[in-house]
Design a protein around this motif. Structure first.
Motif, short mmCIF file in Angstrom:
data_model
loop_
_atom_site.label_atom_id
_atom_site.label_comp_id
_atom_site.label_asym_id
_atom_site.label_seq_id
_atom_site.Cartn_x
_atom_site.Cartn_y
_atom_site.Cartn_z
N PHE A 212 9.97 -5.47 -6.29
CA PHE A 212 10.90 -4.87 -7.23
C PHE A 212 10.15 -3.95 -8.20
O PHE A 212 10.58 -2.83 -8.48
N LEU A 213 9.01 -4.42 -8.70
CA LEU A 213 8.20 -3.60 -9.61
C LEU A 213 7.64 -2.36 -8.91
O LEU A 213 7.63 -1.27 -9.49
N ILE A 214 7.18 -2.53 -7.67
CA ILE A 214 6.66 -1.38 -6.94
C ILE A 214 7.75 -0.32 -6.78
O ILE A 214 7.50 0.87 -6.93
N ILE A 215 8.96 -0.76 -6.49
CA ILE A 215 10.07 0.18 -6.31
C ILE A 215 10.40 0.87 -7.63
O ILE A 215 10.61 2.08 -7.68
N ASN A 216 10.47 0.11 -8.72
CA ASN A 216 10.91 0.67 -9.99
C ASN A 216 9.82 1.39 -10.77
O ASN A 216 10.13 2.19 -11.65
N LEU A 217 8.56 1.10 -10.49
CA LEU A 217 7.49 1.81 -11.19
C LEU A 217 7.49 3.29 -10.87
O LEU A 217 7.03 4.10 -11.67
N LYS A 218 8.02 3.66 -9.70
CA LYS A 218 8.13 5.08 -9.38
C LYS A 218 8.99 5.80 -10.41
O LYS A 218 8.64 6.87 -10.89
N THR A 219 10.10 5.17 -10.78
CA THR A 219 10.99 5.78 -11.77
C THR A 219 10.31 5.86 -13.13
O THR A 219 10.38 6.88 -13.82
N ILE B 283 0.83 -1.20 0.00
CA ILE B 283 0.00 0.00 0.00
C ILE B 283 0.87 1.25 0.00
O ILE B 283 0.62 2.19 -0.76
N LEU B 284 1.91 1.27 0.83
CA LEU B 284 2.81 2.43 0.86
C LEU B 284 3.50 2.62 -0.49
O LEU B 284 3.68 3.76 -0.94
N GLY B 285 3.86 1.53 -1.14
CA GLY B 285 4.50 1.62 -2.46
C GLY B 285 3.57 2.19 -3.50
O GLY B 285 3.97 3.01 -4.33
N ILE B 286 2.31 1.77 -3.48
CA ILE B 286 1.33 2.29 -4.45
C ILE B 286 1.08 3.78 -4.20
O ILE B 286 1.00 4.57 -5.15
N ILE B 287 1.00 4.17 -2.94
CA ILE B 287 0.84 5.59 -2.61
C ILE B 287 2.05 6.37 -3.11
O ILE B 287 1.92 7.47 -3.66
N ASN B 288 3.25 5.80 -2.94
CA ASN B 288 4.47 6.45 -3.43
C ASN B 288 4.43 6.64 -4.94
O ASN B 288 4.85 7.67 -5.45
N ILE B 289 3.96 5.63 -5.66
CA ILE B 289 3.88 5.73 -7.13
C ILE B 289 2.93 6.87 -7.53
O ILE B 289 3.25 7.68 -8.40
N VAL B 290 1.78 6.94 -6.87
CA VAL B 290 0.81 7.99 -7.18
C VAL B 290 1.40 9.37 -6.86
O VAL B 290 1.27 10.32 -7.65
N LYS B 291 2.05 9.49 -5.70
CA LYS B 291 2.65 10.77 -5.32
C LYS B 291 3.77 11.17 -6.26
O LYS B 291 3.95 12.34 -6.57
N THR B 292 4.55 10.18 -6.74
CA THR B 292 5.63 10.48 -7.67
C THR B 292 5.09 11.05 -8.96
O THR B 292 5.67 11.96 -9.55
N ARG B 293 3.97 10.52 -9.42
CA ARG B 293 3.34 11.05 -10.64
C ARG B 293 2.95 12.51 -10.44
O ARG B 293 3.15 13.34 -11.32
#
Length: 185
Positions: free
Chosen positions: A130-137, A57-67
């Motif tokens: 790994f995908l959650i971490i790299n999807l931010k980039t 959940i934290l990773g998905i929130i990070n991805i949304v915030k990164t966008r």
């Protein structure tokens, strides 16, 4: 430090800590399993699942915030994304060792059936994080190029492809850092 930057930093730190906490919990649960009473043992696996949901959940929130950050902020945050990945290298190494130890625990003629299960679960869980971490980039790069309406260069595209391959994701980040110095995005 501005409020948005502070909340992103806190989210990233919480994500990293929750991944390490999950790993420590799994290792201690496996190492001390026989020392627990049956009433405690029945809660160990459900708690692993609960602790696995938290970093997801934290990773998905990070991805949304990164966008959102990529749309608003003019400065590149690719250096910070790179540092976050460097901080998780010990997690991946320990994760590999942990799943390897579980794999070797099944090297018994009577338990050989469990080996494919351990391998598939280990690879799936590790690659999922790994995908959650790299999807931010990936999200950051595409959002930046969309905002600036630039054409994506071959090096940036190669770096994005590298984000989906173990170990090469760091090489992709280095490529992005070099490219962002030449042509800020």
């Amino acid at each position: 430090m501005e409020k948005g930057k502070k909340s992103r930093t806190v989210l990233n730190v919480l994500f990293t800590i929750s991944l390490y906490f999950l790993q420590v919990y799994i290792i201690l649960s496996l190492a001390l399993y026989d020392n627990f009473s049956y009433s405690v043992q029945q809660y160990l696996v459900p708690l692993i699942l609960v602790f696995a949901v938290i970093p997801t959940i934290l990773g998905i929130i990070n991805i949304v915030k990164t966008r959102g950050v990529a749309r608003k902020v003019e400065a590149s945050i690719s250096t910070r994304l790179f540092i976050e990945k460097i901080a998780l290298i010990p997690w991946f190494l320990t994760n590999f060792i942990m799943w390897f130890v579980m794999f070797t625990g099944f090297i018994n003629p009577l338990l050989m059936v469990g080996i494919p299960i351990v391998i598939s679960v280990g690879v799936t869980v590790t690659y999922g994080y790994f995908l959650i971490i790299n999807l931010k980039t990936v999200v950051y790069v595409f959002a930046r190029f969309k905002k600036k309406q630039q054409k994506i260069s071959g090096i940036v595209l190669l770096a994005v492809i590298f984000q989906f391959i173990y170990i090469l994701d760091l090489a992709g980040d280095v490529l992005l850092l070099i490219e962002s110095k030449k042509n800020p995005f």
